[in-house]
Design a protein around this motif. Structure first.
Motif, PDB file in Angstrom:
ATOM      1  N   UNK A  56     -41.341 112.101  48.126  1.00 14.48           N
ATOM      2  CA  UNK A  56     -40.254 112.446  47.980  1.00 14.48           C
ATOM      3  C   UNK A  56     -39.433 113.343  49.633  1.00 14.48           C
ATOM      4  N   UNK A  57     -39.489 114.125  49.955  1.00 20.70           N
ATOM      5  CA  UNK A  57     -39.555 115.104  50.706  1.00 20.70           C
ATOM      6  C   UNK A  57     -39.422 114.256  52.456  1.00 20.70           C
ATOM      7  N   UNK A  58     -40.612 113.164  52.005  1.00 19.49           N
ATOM      8  CA  UNK A  58     -40.736 113.068  53.520  1.00 19.49           C
ATOM      9  C   UNK A  58     -39.735 111.961  53.704  1.00 19.49           C
ATOM     10  N   UNK A  59     -39.925 111.270  52.278  1.00 18.46           N
ATOM     11  CA  UNK A  59     -39.117 109.888  52.068  1.00 18.46           C
ATOM     12  C   UNK A  59     -37.276 110.277  52.346  1.00 18.46           C
ATOM     13  N   UNK A  60     -37.217 111.774  52.143  1.00 19.35           N
ATOM     14  CA  UNK A  60     -35.730 111.506  52.043  1.00 19.35           C
ATOM     15  C   UNK A  60     -35.533 112.151  53.607  1.00 19.35           C
ATOM     16  N   UNK A  61     -35.973 113.198  54.197  1.00 21.07           N
ATOM     17  CA  UNK A  61     -36.031 113.639  55.956  1.00 21.07           C
ATOM     18  C   UNK A  61     -36.073 112.385  56.355  1.00 21.07           C
ATOM     19  N   UNK A  62     -36.551 110.698  56.445  1.00 18.49           N
ATOM     20  CA  UNK A  62     -36.571 110.323  57.673  1.00 18.49           C
ATOM     21  C   UNK A  62     -34.654 109.858  56.764  1.00 18.49           C
ATOM     22  N   UNK A  63     -34.384 108.905  55.758  1.00 19.84           N
ATOM     23  CA  UNK A  63     -33.193 109.194  55.295  1.00 19.84           C
ATOM     24  C   UNK A  63     -32.214 110.074  56.097  1.00 19.84           C
TER      25      UNK A  63
ATOM     26  N   UNK B 221     -33.975 100.242  56.619  1.00 18.25           N
ATOM     27  CA  UNK B 221     -34.700  99.664  55.299  1.00 18.25           C
ATOM     28  C   UNK B 221     -35.706 100.154  55.136  1.00 18.25           C
ATOM     29  N   UNK B 222     -36.043  99.190  53.588  1.00 17.29           N
ATOM     30  CA  UNK B 222     -37.357  99.311  52.773  1.00 17.29           C
ATOM     31  C   UNK B 222     -38.319  98.350  52.994  1.00 17.29           C
ATOM     32  N   UNK B 223     -39.779  98.744  53.589  1.00 13.50           N
ATOM     33  CA  UNK B 223     -40.418  97.961  53.387  1.00 13.50           C
ATOM     34  C   UNK B 223     -41.777  98.754  52.594  1.00 13.50           C
ATOM     35  N   UNK B 224     -42.128  98.271  51.777  1.00 10.90           N
ATOM     36  CA  UNK B 224     -42.538  98.014  50.518  1.00 10.90           C
ATOM     37  C   UNK B 224     -43.386  99.845  49.481  1.00 10.90           C
ATOM     38  N   UNK B 225     -41.964 100.041  49.813  1.00 11.34           N
ATOM     39  CA  UNK B 225     -41.207 100.983  49.203  1.00 11.34           C
ATOM     40  C   UNK B 225     -41.280 102.865  49.787  1.00 11.34           C
ATOM     41  N   UNK B 226     -41.241 102.246  51.232  1.00 10.18           N
ATOM     42  CA  UNK B 226     -41.044 103.029  52.356  1.00 10.18           C
ATOM     43  C   UNK B 226     -40.011 102.843  52.742  1.00 10.18           C
ATOM     44  N   UNK B 227     -39.108 103.585  53.495  1.00 10.55           N
ATOM     45  CA  UNK B 227     -37.643 104.035  54.060  1.00 10.55           C
ATOM     46  C   UNK B 227     -38.222 103.949  56.154  1.00 10.55           C
ATOM     47  N   UNK B 228     -37.742 102.572  56.543  1.00  3.53           N
ATOM     48  CA  UNK B 228     -37.871 101.858  57.566  1.00  3.53           C
ATOM     49  C   UNK B 228     -36.634 102.813  58.303  1.00  3.53           C
ATOM     50  N   UNK B 229     -36.736 103.218  59.937  1.00  8.99           N
ATOM     51  CA  UNK B 229     -35.250 103.804  60.668  1.00  8.99           C
ATOM     52  C   UNK B 229     -35.298 101.615  61.744  1.00  8.99           C
ATOM     53  N   UNK B 230     -34.281 101.493  62.048  1.00 10.43           N
ATOM     54  CA  UNK B 230     -34.487 100.676  62.799  1.00 10.43           C
ATOM     55  C   UNK B 230     -33.229 101.009  63.933  1.00 10.43           C
ATOM     56  N   UNK B 231     -33.611 101.299  65.251  1.00 12.23           N
ATOM     57  CA  UNK B 231     -32.945 102.161  66.405  1.00 12.23           C
ATOM     58  C   UNK B 231     -33.280 101.423  67.347  1.00 12.23           C
ATOM     59  N   UNK B 232     -32.352 101.537  68.117  1.00 13.15           N
ATOM     60  CA  UNK B 232     -31.970 101.062  69.868  1.00 13.15           C
ATOM     61  C   UNK B 232     -33.524 101.320  69.899  1.00 13.15           C
TER      62      UNK B 232
ATOM     63  N   UNK C  18     -32.684 112.096  58.638  1.00 16.89           N
ATOM     64  CA  UNK C  18     -32.465 111.593  59.708  1.00 16.89           C
ATOM     65  C   UNK C  18     -31.837 110.833  60.493  1.00 16.89           C
ATOM     66  N   UNK C  19     -31.699 109.158  59.867  1.00 15.77           N
ATOM     67  CA  UNK C  19     -30.293 108.171  60.108  1.00 15.77           C
ATOM     68  C   UNK C  19     -29.113 108.812  59.988  1.00 15.77           C
ATOM     69  N   UNK C  20     -28.357 109.533  58.695  1.00 13.53           N
ATOM     70  CA  UNK C  20     -27.999 110.149  58.231  1.00 13.53           C
ATOM     71  C   UNK C  20     -27.524 110.734  59.796  1.00 13.53           C
ATOM     72  N   UNK C  21     -27.542 112.307  59.945  1.00 11.96           N
ATOM     73  CA  UNK C  21     -27.614 112.543  61.133  1.00 11.96           C
ATOM     74  C   UNK C  21     -27.314 112.275  62.071  1.00 11.96           C
ATOM     75  N   UNK C  22     -28.311 111.153  63.069  1.00 11.33           N
ATOM     76  CA  UNK C  22     -28.314 110.283  64.269  1.00 11.33           C
ATOM     77  C   UNK C  22     -26.587 109.378  63.791  1.00 11.33           C
ATOM     78  N   UNK C  23     -26.820 109.642  62.897  1.00 12.39           N
ATOM     79  CA  UNK C  23     -25.201 107.933  62.598  1.00 12.39           C
ATOM     80  C   UNK C  23     -23.906 109.079  62.711  1.00 12.39           C
ATOM     81  N   UNK C  24     -24.124 110.191  62.769  1.00  7.66           N
ATOM     82  CA  UNK C  24     -22.712 111.620  62.710  1.00  7.66           C
ATOM     83  C   UNK C  24     -22.723 111.397  64.071  1.00  7.66           C
ATOM     84  N   UNK C  25     -23.497 111.235  65.134  1.00 12.47           N
ATOM     85  CA  UNK C  25     -23.241 111.537  66.310  1.00 12.47           C
ATOM     86  C   UNK C  25     -22.947 110.769  67.556  1.00 12.47           C
TER      87      UNK C  25
END
Length: 513
Positions: free
Chosen positions: A55-62, A83-94, A64-71
């Motif tokens: 659960x902590x790993x999932x929240x860290x990745x989310x 996005x979610x892939x097979x129950x796991x979060x994935x970040x889409x970045x430049x 990461x997206x929120x933190x970077x999006x604030x800047x």
């Protein structure tokens, strides 16, 4: 889905794996909807973790997206989607074709001071933007600094970042971050309460490794490394040259004794400029700058060339009044108090960082080598690089343009009026500046001090016709009440080369008797 050719959420087609870190695998992928390359970071979940740790790993990745999006900053990675892939979060970045600073050091050996200064300046700017947005990175290290093939420097991997108002995900007895770059206060009783100074320590350790090829306190074991960070004296870097002062200022044991991000950014920009500035003037470009400067209806208060928008005249004319209003209103002092000394400045006092009783230094700096003091009828003289051509506009503005026609310094002097200049400035930013300048983004807008008196600072980026630009300006008052604005713009790709022109001009201003 972790194979080349796989399609995530019907949109992102995996092409090749380009990296792997502690939390995830990074792929180059194609956004089939928009027809562009993106980077996709897929979470890695080791099989031995329990449910809480997953659960902590999932929240860290989310997070990461929120933190970077604030800047919003050109030196911070852009997150497009989660996005979610097979129950796991994935970040889409430049997607940035690049090599990490860590890999560059391994492959090529230590960097020269000039290149290290250029990279460090960009990371300092990214950290300043993150801290202004209330985000602590907490894992600054060479592996998280991307060196783009186009010259960009990007801070990435906000996976363990801590945003203001959010609880820490670190559990008792668990450590996050890389030990070689952990600040001393995070190893002591203050470990649960990191601040911006902790990120700056990590920047110092990163710069040390860039010029020495190794972290500053690495020992045989993590425990020995931690002990050295907390208690051992720093071994002075041998290959840092003029960067030694910055590195040692960042690696001070006490957080309050460290240089802050604006100080570091200014000093590194100066070092990078001295190392990377061209040795001779480039061929003279089409005289776009002077054509623009002579047209009072279309003159942009953005770059000197005719590439960008249609104007910020109202914003610029109200800027000096805004500076005073913001300072009276108790606005934050977020940049150096330009005082004329080459010592790092305390933003609150305008003096050096030598001690709590430092006072402003009213004397201007000496004219640097390669500059000439230019006297203007508006009541001041300012150092300008040799070879820059002087032009004027119909409204009395003075412009100095570099031989390429893409970089320039502007000076304005007027008397201002208005009962609520700060509100007016912000209104103009949205209603006019953003409208007239494509992809305008504010980097910083704040009150500061110039030689002990209230002043205003505005830094931003925008898109010209064929390239990205960055600009900075300072507004301040003379003793007779005249309000001055000094402004510099340059292509973003050359910002670290030309930003010292602004600092040298500001620090060297002389008021005429």
């Amino acid at each position: 889905m972790s194979d080349p050719g796989g399609l995530l959420v019907g949109r992102y087609r995996l092409a090749e794996r380009v990296g792997r870190g502690g939390m995830g695998t990074v792929w180059r992928a194609e956004d089939v909807l928009l027809g562009r390359d993106v980077a996709v970071k897929k979470l890695i979940v080791p099989p031995h973790l329990d449910d809480d740790e997953v659960r902590i790993l999932h929240e860290r990745m989310r997070r990461e997206a929120r933190s970077a999006a604030r800047i919003t900053h050109p030196n911070v990675i852009v997150v497009h989607d989660v996005v979610d892939d097979e129950g796991l979060p994935c970040l889409v970045m430049e997607y940035v074709p690049s090599i990490t600073l860590g890999d560059a050091i391994k492959e090529r050996g230590p960097l020269g001071p000039g290149e290290a200064a250029r990279i460090g300046c960009a990371v300092a700017a990214a950290l300043r933007a993150a801290h202004d947005a209330g985000v602590l990175h907490r894992d600054v290290k060479p592996a998280n600094v991307l060196l783009g093939h186009d010259g960009r420097v990007i801070l990435t991997d906000f996976g363990i970042a801590l945003a203001a108002g959010t609880p820490s995900l670190t559990t008792t007895g668990k450590w996050v971050g890389s030990m070689d770059y952990v600040a001393p206060e995070r190893l002591t009783s203050k470990a649960g309460d990191p601040g911006p100074a902790s990120d700056l320590w990590a920047l110092g350790a990163t710069l040390y490794q860039a010029v020495e090829g190794r972290p500053p306190f690495r020992r045989a074991t993590p425990f020995a490394t931690a002990h050295a960070i907390a208690f051992d004296e720093l071994e002075p870097p041998r290959g840092a040259g003029e960067l030694s002062r910055v590195i040692e200022g960042l690696l001070a044991k006490e957080p309050g004794a460290r240089m802050d991000a604006p100080q570091v950014e200014r000093l590194l920009a100066q070092a990078a400029g001295e190392q990377t500035a061209p040795t001779g003037p480039p061929p003279l470009a089409v005289d776009a700058a002077s054509r623009t400067a002579s047209n009072t209806h279309t003159v942009p208060k953005t770059p000197m060339a005719a590439e960008p928008g249609r104007g910020r005249r109202v914003a610029l004319r109200s800027l000096a009044a805004v500076a005073v209003a913001a300072a009276v209103a108790g606005g934050p002092l977020l940049i150096n108090g330009y005082g004329g000394s080459d010592e790092p400045k305390d933003p609150a006092s305008g003096g050096s960082t030598a001690g709590p009783h430092s006072s402003p230094a009213p004397s201007p700096s000496p004219v640097p080598a390669g500059y000439r003091l230019r006297k203007e009828d508006m009541g001041l003289s300012v150092p300008v690089p040799d070879g820059w051509r002087r032009t004027t506009t119909n409204n009395g503005e003075v412009a100095y343009v570099d031989p390429s026609g893409l970089v320039g310094l502007r000076l304005t002097a007027e008397r201002f009026a208005g009962s609520d200049a700060l509100r007016h400035w912000r209104e103009v930013e949205e209603a006019q500046t953003r409208r007239d300048n494509p992809r305008y983004e504010r980097v910083r807008m704040s009150a500061t001090k110039f030689r002990g008196s209230p002043a205003g600072y505005w830094e931003f980026t925008f898109k010209g016709r064929t390239r990205d630009f960055r600009a900075v300006e300072l507004a301040f008052a003379g003793s007779d009440g005249t309000q001055y604005v000094i402004y510099l713009s340059a292509p973003t790709a050359q910002w670290t080369t030309y930003r010292p022109v602004f600092d040298n001009a500001v620090n060297g201003i002389r008021f005429q008797e």
